[in-house]
Write a protein that holds these residues in place. Sequence first.
Motif, mmCIF file in Angstrom:
data_model
loop_
_atom_site.group_PDB
_atom_site.id
_atom_site.type_symbol
_atom_site.label_atom_id
_atom_site.label_comp_id
_atom_site.label_asym_id
_atom_site.label_seq_id
_atom_site.Cartn_x
_atom_site.Cartn_y
_atom_site.Cartn_z
ATOM 1 N N CYS A 49 0.421 -0.773 0.316
ATOM 2 C CA CYS A 49 -0.336 -0.165 0.089
ATOM 3 C C CYS A 49 0.598 1.356 0.177
ATOM 4 N N TYR A 54 -3.069 7.220 -2.549
ATOM 5 C CA TYR A 54 -4.546 8.197 -2.049
ATOM 6 C C TYR A 54 -5.732 6.631 -2.346
ATOM 7 N N ARG A 55 -6.471 7.254 -0.826
ATOM 8 C CA ARG A 55 -7.566 6.697 -0.454
ATOM 9 C C ARG A 55 -8.480 7.321 -1.449
ATOM 10 N N CYS A 67 -7.764 3.004 -3.287
ATOM 11 C CA CYS A 67 -7.228 3.480 -3.726
ATOM 12 C C CYS A 67 -6.365 3.678 -4.597
ATOM 13 N N CYS A 122 -2.758 5.773 0.748
ATOM 14 C CA CYS A 122 -3.649 4.049 1.240
ATOM 15 C C CYS A 122 -2.925 3.526 2.609
ATOM 16 N N PRO A 129 -2.869 -1.311 5.103
ATOM 17 C CA PRO A 129 -4.178 -0.328 3.920
ATOM 18 C C PRO A 129 -4.984 0.493 5.650
#
Length: 148
Positions: A49, A54-55, A67, A122, A129
């Motif tokens: 991750c 990015y989330r 992500c 992420c 995560p």
Amino acid sequence: MSRRHRTADAPGRHRLRITPAAQEVRETLRGDSTDAFEQLRAALKARACKAAGYRLLARDGRWSEYCCVHLDRDWRVILTFDEDGGQIVHIGRHDGPAFYASLATEYDIGGAGQKREQKPDCCGDDGWPSVGLSRAEKKAKRPTRPGG
């Protein structure tokens, strides 16, 4: 140490899967986009991750389990993680709001993009995560059947 809690920088390779639909799109990539995908795949296998961008937001406004990685030009890779490693679920061209709208129904990802400062890494603080339960955690929460 379990995979769930192994840090993304720990020695070893992380498992990476790709859905059939994402693989179909991957096979259409050419030139720099193909090179970028292969570099991303190697980074995800090595760093999990920490290489996953990015989330994304869920439709309900909370952080989703997905992500996003900018691949090349307008190409994006959408992926998620579980106790077995990462899974690439979608590869597509970011063509504005339509890109996220198409993801909203299939993956419960919010249809609106967010400003850069609203895109957390992420990974969580422990190097894994930051949201979602591993399969083992989900299994542990299931009620057991009487007599079994």
